[in-house]
Structures are given as C-alpha cells and as structure tokens.
Scaffold this active site. Structure first.
Site, PDB file in Angstrom:
ATOM      1  N   ASP A  60     134.325  49.314  40.647  1.00  0.00           N
ATOM      2  CA  ASP A  60     134.188  50.523  41.447  1.00  0.00           C
ATOM      3  C   ASP A  60     135.141  50.451  42.638  1.00  0.00           C
ATOM      4  OD1 ASP A  60     133.450  52.723  42.925  1.00  0.00           O
ATOM      5  OD2 ASP A  60     131.299  52.379  42.682  1.00  0.00           O
ATOM      6  N   ARG A  91     135.278  56.822  39.204  1.00  0.00           N
ATOM      7  CA  ARG A  91     135.676  56.255  37.922  1.00  0.00           C
ATOM      8  C   ARG A  91     135.545  57.215  36.752  1.00  0.00           C
ATOM      9  NH1 ARG A  91     132.050  51.084  37.871  1.00  0.00           N
ATOM     10  NH2 ARG A  91     130.629  52.611  38.774  1.00  0.00           N
ATOM     11  N   CYS A 128     129.662  57.422  35.172  1.00  0.00           N
ATOM     12  CA  CYS A 128     129.625  56.342  36.168  1.00  0.00           C
ATOM     13  C   CYS A 128     128.409  56.618  37.061  1.00  0.00           C
ATOM     14  CB  CYS A 128     130.939  56.248  36.952  1.00  0.00           C
ATOM     15  SG  CYS A 128     131.314  57.631  38.033  1.00  0.00           S
TER      16      CYS A 128
END
Length: 170
Positions: free
Chosen positions: A128, A15, A9
C-alpha cells in the site's frame, strides 16, 4: 464471451483504481475492452465518493494513466453476483472478500489474488503506497503491470483465469 472483473483494495483510492486503469489499458491495446468489463472497489467506506489519492494520481500520470474520473466506492453484495472474477490486491483483502462471499448469495464467487497472475513478481501482496509515504509507487505500478499482463495472457488464451501461467505452481 463477455466477462466482468472487479479489483478490490481497502479504500479504493490507491491500488485498486491503479490496477483497474492498468488492466483497462492492456485490454484496449489487445481489442478486448468491449468483451471484458473492469471496475474497482474497496472493502472500507472511509473515502466514499473521493477521487484517487494525489500521489497515486501523479504516479499514474507519469506512466500515462489518467485516474481523474475515478470515485471511490465500497464493494456491495450485488458485486458477488455481477462480477465473474473478483481480484484482491492483498491477502488481507482476499480474506475479507472470502468471508463476504460466504455470506452472500454467491458463496461460490470466484475470488483470488491479483498477484496470482504476475509472472515476474512473487509477492502475494501489492504494498500500500498510501501508507509507505510514497516510497513504493513505482514498485506498485511495476507489480500491477506484471499482474495485468499475466491476466491478459490467460484471458486472451481462453485459459481459466484461476489457472497459473505455464511453469508456475498451482
């Protein structure tokens, strides 16, 4: 066959460590954890060495994932040589990884979207939650668990992981 998978990420504090934990759990439950290595990284270095973002850690714990040992790292050029598959968490990260791979010693590195393996969620991007003020943590974990399940199915079946599940468009 041993495989190495890297999930990427932007900052490696939300994440990708969550996706790493989800995939690790699935691999352990299916006895594949000794054959498949999983790690995570970020494309940026803003949070190097830091732990997982607090809200992410809390959301992970509610689902039984402990992220306490994680420390953020940035993807390195060597990762393109070491990992068999690099999974991007969203299209922006995918584009950045593709540019990096083109400049690396492994321009043919396998880089794709993690969500390519999801069977229930159709979004390309895992949102996100760090930027959404926590409103989407459950949705993020739902997407990650779905994608991990699809990836595990492909790995367990010996199907090339860049092949979509049956019935899905190529």
């Amino acid at each position: 066959m041993n495989r190495r998978i890297l999930i990427v990420c932007r900052n490696n504090i939300c994440r990708s460590p969550a996706a790493e934990a989800v995939l690790r759990r699935r691999l352990e439950r299916h006895g594949l954890d000794r054959r498949i290595e999983v790690d995570s990284a970020g494309t940026h270095a803003y949070h190097l060495g830091e732990g997982v973002e607090t809200r992410t850690a809390r959301a992970a714990l509610t689902r039984g994932y402990c992220l306490a040992a994680h420390r953020a790292r940035r993807i390195a050029w060597q990762d393109f040589e070491y990992f068999d598959l690099i999974l991007a968490i969203d299209r922006g990260v995918l584009e950045e990884l593709q540019r990096m791979a083109a400049l690396s010693n492994r321009p043919d590195a396998r880089v794709e979207l993690l969500t390519h393996h999801a069977t229930q969620h159709r979004d390309d991007d895992v949102p996100d939650p760090y930027l959404s003020l926590g409103a989407s943590f459950d949705a993020v974990f739902d997407m990650l668990e779905d994608a991990a399940a699809g990836l595990l199915t492909a790995l367990a079946a010996g199907r090339p992981v860049d092949t979509p599940p049956a019935g899905e468009p190529a």
